[in-house]
Scaffold this active site. Structure first.
Site, PDB file in Angstrom:
ATOM      1  N   CYS A   2     -14.446  -6.304   8.671  1.00 47.23           N
ATOM      2  CA  CYS A   2     -15.749  -6.826   8.932  1.00 47.23           C
ATOM      3  C   CYS A   2     -16.407  -7.236   7.645  1.00 47.23           C
ATOM      4  CB  CYS A   2     -16.492  -6.357   9.842  1.00 47.23           C
ATOM      5  SG  CYS A   2     -15.732  -6.017  11.609  1.00 47.23           S
ATOM      6  N   ARG A  27     -11.199 -11.102   3.037  1.00 52.39           N
ATOM      7  CA  ARG A  27     -10.951  -9.684   3.659  1.00 52.39           C
ATOM      8  C   ARG A  27     -10.365  -9.733   4.859  1.00 52.39           C
ATOM      9  NH1 ARG A  27     -15.720  -5.989   1.880  1.00 52.39           N
ATOM     10  NH2 ARG A  27     -15.872  -5.130   4.058  1.00 52.39           N
ATOM     11  N   TRP A  72     -13.457  -8.598  11.966  1.00 51.46           N
ATOM     12  CA  TRP A  72     -12.151  -8.452  12.134  1.00 51.46           C
ATOM     13  C   TRP A  72     -11.975  -7.433  13.184  1.00 51.46           C
ATOM     14  CZ3 TRP A  72      -7.143  -8.799  10.317  1.00 51.46           C
ATOM     15  CH2 TRP A  72      -6.229  -7.695  10.580  1.00 51.46           C
ATOM     16  N   GLY A  97     -18.199  -1.376  10.574  1.00 50.41           N
ATOM     17  CA  GLY A  97     -18.026  -0.114  10.757  1.00 50.41           C
ATOM     18  C   GLY A  97     -17.593   0.486  12.139  1.00 50.41           C
ATOM     19  N   LYS A 487       9.456   0.697  -0.623  1.00 48.87           N
ATOM     20  CA  LYS A 487       8.580   0.345  -1.572  1.00 48.87           C
ATOM     21  C   LYS A 487       8.960  -0.054  -3.053  1.00 48.87           C
ATOM     22  CE  LYS A 487       6.056  -0.607   0.632  1.00 48.87           C
ATOM     23  NZ  LYS A 487       6.247  -0.161   2.053  1.00 48.87           N
ATOM     24  N   GLU A 490      11.351  -3.352  -3.143  1.00 41.68           N
ATOM     25  CA  GLU A 490      10.118  -4.652  -2.484  1.00 41.68           C
ATOM     26  C   GLU A 490       9.597  -5.060  -3.931  1.00 41.68           C
ATOM     27  OE1 GLU A 490       7.657  -3.288   0.408  1.00 41.68           O
ATOM     28  OE2 GLU A 490       7.837  -5.095   1.502  1.00 41.68           O
ATOM     29  N   HIS A 506      28.366  13.100   1.191  1.00 36.64           N
ATOM     30  CA  HIS A 506      29.462  12.491   1.866  1.00 36.64           C
ATOM     31  C   HIS A 506      29.471  10.844   1.335  1.00 36.64           C
ATOM     32  CE1 HIS A 506      29.506  15.448   4.733  1.00 36.64           C
ATOM     33  NE2 HIS A 506      28.356  15.437   4.820  1.00 36.64           N
TER      34      HIS A 506
END
Ligand code: M6R
Length: 610
Positions: A2, A27, A72, A97, A487, A490, A506
């Protein structure tokens, strides 16, 4: 996340509020609204974009004071009734919040006769303020009422409030949510971040936690919690708009990595009942009987969410005694799963829109399975197709590489496992308490890692030219090794493989040379000694070993080339900390190689096609 904005000055408020809200669009949001105050309050709000909000505004609104919000969703779906501002006759308020004790406050306010129009936590603040101002023994002014109201709130907030009895006055307060005041030539601005008003002014005052203030035409006052007037320093913002959106970080990914202490705190806020040794899971529509008789759970996910699920499997089995399978959604949907009705599936998806995950859930539901969705996006498709929805409250994630949503998913999985373990009688109250204490420590421990990130950067730069990397771990650290490798490949385009450390011999050992860094997650726990043996195996092939280990481990440096440290931690919760170290390792490697970090080649944030 938000975003709030506010204006008091000589210019018309509405166009400034709209422009400021547009600056907060990055945002992420699902609805927006404004209130302007002339002689009375006028509120306009809608789901959708700021452009949709503009469509419902009258052509010219004569008002010089106003507040605005991009929402949001966290509590309550993205619907107009849940959009801010929220009102309580004569009062209008925007909030960023989470109010953790809103249910208790709501019950009390309903008893006092207040009628709630939204499903949000925010509306309780508006009614509480109204109650303080108008229903007490004596009438309070807005500033005093805000001060008294926030003393009853638990959780996080940045608020901006208007009252029709005090034209030209905007009152604000903050705790654990950002709030900054802009000082312009024509007036004052309030916002969640400086991008909102950078077009109008670069002079700012940062509001600190527990401070309360009032803006009136030509004046601003900020008070400490005891009511003392503060002489706050004014700063000048040097960032350009793009840098400001990233809060000064070079990339969204780095910003999001740094947001993890807060995103994790938000995710567990109000849920961890330490004294009772239980976790509050109100969103879970499973009766204690259903939890007790659960024979099997199947976790369905893709990519990073799958890696979180792989850790979830260990947690559910260890803490709740539930046999758990982890399935790759794109495989599951075309396989022939042996599922009978009454089984439980758990779909983990940050976006809630991944096509393979949705298809796999639909397939499992056709067998009669109940589904729990763990997602970050309120109102996403998965939420409409699941029996229960548990939200990671991480805020929107803009970088394609998942970081803060991954650690928030892990937190949900810990809480779910503890909850089920307590209901099933597998976990004692004492064991649950100890885990809860350790979960609560995670935000502070991550902050320590972030404060010392330079050592990770140096390590990343040292090995950035390597072609291949291996990541190894055992037990809970195995999924973290998989995530560390994902990560790195990517965003840095280095070939990386995650392996269960015991599996190296193995096959993969054949690939190790002195040019292959092996990242070994060797944090304290019952597999630590076995990890040391695996590290020695690797060193015997002359490969370089980068260990992730606890700060107080003085043994490990004898065997490895570089040690990246995490604070002393519980075996069960240390994987969250190690994953932050590996996020930073990937980030700084990609940075050293000059890669496009926030938008890696060929990848999309949300994979909505098969
Ligand atoms: O939105 P989802 O969690 O369902 O997305 C699944 C994967 O596409 C996602 O985790 C992907 O692997 C990330 N880019 C990893 O950083």
């Amino acid at each position: 996340m938000c975003g709030i904005v506010g204006y008091v000055g000589k210019e018309l408020a509405a166009p400034i509020l709209i422009e400021s809200l547009k600056r907060l669009e990055y945002r992420g949001y699902d609805s927006a609204g404004i209130t302007v105050l002339n002689e009375s309050l006028e509120t306009y709000k809608t789901v959708g974009k700021i452009a949709d909000l503009e469509l419902i505004l009258p052509e010219r609104i004569i008002a010089y004071t106003g507040i605005g919000h991009t929402r949001w969703a966290t509590h309550g779906k993205p619907e107009t009734k849940n959009a801010h501002p929220h009102m309580s006759s004569g009062i209008s308020l925007v909030h960023n919040g989470i109010i953790e004790n809103y249910l208790q406050l709501k019950e009390r306010l309903i008893e006092c006769g207040y009628v709630f129009e939204s499903d949000t936590d925010t509306e309780v603040i508006a009614h509480l303020l109204n109650n303080k101002m108008y229903k007490g023994a004596k009438k309070l002014d807005l500033l005093t009422a805000v001060r008294e109201t926030i003393s009853e709130l638990e959780g996080s907030y940045a608020i901006a409030v208007l009252c029709s009895d005090e034209p030209g006055c905007l009152v604000f307060a903050r705790k654990d949510s950002p709030l900054v005041i802009g000082i312009g030539d024509d007036g004052y601005y309030a916002a969640s971040d400086v991008t909102a008003f950078l077009k109008y002014t670069r002079k700012v005052i940062y509001v600190d936690d527990h401070e309360v203030g009032a803006i009136r035409p030509g004046s601003i006052e900020i008070f400490d919690p005891r009511g003392n007037l503060l002489a706050k320093e004014m700063h000048t913002v040097e960032w350009d708009l793009e840098a400001a959106e990233k809060a000064g970080y070079e990339h969204f990914m780095l910003k999001e990595i740094h947001e993890q202490p807060a995103s994790i705190q938000n995710t567990f806020a109000g849920k961890l009942l330490e004294l009772e040794g239980t976790v509050k899971m109100d969103e879970l529509y499973l009766s204690p009987e259903q939890i007790k008789h659960l024979r099997r759970a199947t976790i369905i996910a893709c990519g990073t969410s799958w890696n979180a699920g792989a850790l979830g499997k260990y947690l559910f089995e260890k803490l709740a005694g539930v046999h758990t399978d982890i399935e790759t959604a794109s495989e599951f949907r075309y396989a022939s799963p042996v599922l009978c009705g009454e089984e439980l599936t758990i779909a983990i998806t940050q976006s809630g829109e991944t096509a393979d995950t949705l298809a796999a859930v639909r397939s499992s539901r056709s067998y009669g399975c109940r589904n729990i969705a763990i997602t970050n996006v309120v109102g996403s498709t998965i939420t409409r197709e699941s029996d229960s929805v548990i939200y990671t409250r991480a805020g929107p994630e803009i970088g394609v590489a998942a970081t803060k949503t991954f650690t928030a998913q892990l937190i949900i999985l810990y809480m779910l496992a503890i909850h089920m373990g307590r209901v099933r009688g597998v976990l004692s109250a004492g064991e649950a308490k100890s885990l809860i204490v350790n979960i609560k420590r995670i935000p502070g421990q991550i902050q320590k890692i972030l404060n010392r990130k330079e050592s990770i950067r140096e390590c990343a730069e040292q090995f950035a030219d390597k072609r291949d990397y291996f990541f190894i771990g055992r037990y809970l650290n195995f999924p973290i090794a998989l995530e560390g490798a994902l990560k790195l490949k990517e965003i840095s385009y280095i070939h990386a493989e995650g392996y269960a450390a015991g599996e190296l011999k193995h096959g993969p050992l054949a690939l190790l040379t002195e040019d292959t860094p092996v990242v070994a997650i060797a944090t304290r726990g019952h597999t630590y000694d076995k990890m040391l043996s695996n590290i020695k195996e690797v060193k015997a092939r002359n490969a370089t070993v980068i260990a992730v280990a606890n700060e107080d481990d003085t043994e490990i440096e004898k065997y490895v080339d570089v040690v990246l440290r995490i604070p002393p931690s519980h075996e069960m919760t240390s994987p969250v900390l190690s994953s932050v170290v590996l996020q930073l390792l990937a980030y700084y490697t990609a940075l050293a190689k000059g890669c496009s970090i926030d938008k890696p080649r060929n990848l999309a944030k949300s994979v909505t096609v098969e």
